[in-house]
Design an enzyme around this catalytic site. Sequence first.
Site, short mmCIF file in Angstrom:
data_model
loop_
_atom_site.label_atom_id
_atom_site.label_comp_id
_atom_site.label_asym_id
_atom_site.label_seq_id
_atom_site.Cartn_x
_atom_site.Cartn_y
_atom_site.Cartn_z
N LEU A 131 -70.79 40.53 0.45
CA LEU A 131 -70.33 41.28 1.61
C LEU A 131 -69.50 42.48 1.20
O LEU A 131 -68.81 42.47 0.17
CB LEU A 131 -69.46 40.40 2.51
CG LEU A 131 -70.07 39.27 3.33
CD1 LEU A 131 -70.71 38.19 2.48
CD2 LEU A 131 -69.00 38.64 4.22
N CYS A 132 -69.53 43.52 2.07
CA CYS A 132 -68.58 44.63 1.98
C CYS A 132 -68.71 45.35 0.63
O CYS A 132 -69.78 45.79 0.27
CB CYS A 132 -67.17 44.08 2.23
SG CYS A 132 -65.88 45.30 2.53
N ILE A 133 -67.63 45.46 -0.14
CA ILE A 133 -67.65 46.14 -1.45
C ILE A 133 -68.21 45.23 -2.54
O ILE A 133 -68.62 45.71 -3.60
CB ILE A 133 -66.24 46.63 -1.82
CG1 ILE A 133 -66.27 47.56 -3.03
CG2 ILE A 133 -65.31 45.45 -2.07
CD1 ILE A 133 -67.06 48.85 -2.83
N THR A 137 -74.47 42.80 3.18
CA THR A 137 -74.14 43.40 4.48
C THR A 137 -72.88 44.25 4.34
O THR A 137 -72.01 43.92 3.52
CB THR A 137 -73.96 42.31 5.56
OG1 THR A 137 -73.91 42.92 6.85
CG2 THR A 137 -72.69 41.49 5.34
N PRO A 192 -71.05 43.75 -3.18
CA PRO A 192 -72.35 44.03 -3.79
C PRO A 192 -72.31 45.05 -4.91
O PRO A 192 -73.22 45.06 -5.76
CB PRO A 192 -73.18 44.56 -2.60
CG PRO A 192 -72.56 43.94 -1.40
CD PRO A 192 -71.09 43.91 -1.71
#
Length: 219
Positions: A134-136, A189, A138
Amino acid sequence: MKKIGLVLSGCGVYDGSEIHETVITLLAIARGGAQAVCFAPDKTQEDVINHLTGEPVPESRNVLIEAARITRGAIKPLAEAKAAELDALIVPGGFGAAKNLSNFASQGRACTIDPDFATLVRDCHDAGKPLGFLCIAPAMLPAILQMPLRLTIGTDIDTVETIEAMGGEHISCPVDDIVVDEAHKIVTTPAYMLAQRIDEAADGIEKLVANVLALCEDA
């Protein structure tokens, strides 16, 4: 019951795991009929931020102890995590992912990854188990897996350029959606990379968890 590993990086968006993202993920896992098994590295976090002012404070905090605040104490040291005991792995965002699970926040494409975390992600991937980031979070995947991957962190241009320089294929994605790399069973995401409200973050996170659980069934 499927066991979903959840790796946390502290407590709080600026120096640990993003709390809304983590709680939404925990709720979605439970509602999906699975069990979350939480882990965090047992080490001193990179820095400590006053979340009221956004300024650093001269304190020392332990990542595992801080993460235990979110999980009501139900959490284990990351060094004890074993891919063989999990059906999938999910990693919420927050700057802790880029500070405590890696040094992406300061080193960008030259970042290094916490060894226990990198081993767990690789072992899960090698075993064909789904990954949800999620968010940063990845942004760490190209450095960990060292292969072309389809992923998203939303639309932040600087981070997109860094991910692509690391060998990832970034897919722009709205806050309420997900990107699925079917070949590698990776679901990502944007969450609070784009979200302005908790319900916006929840839409994409709930889709991510549902897809990760579905991929478990396909294993």
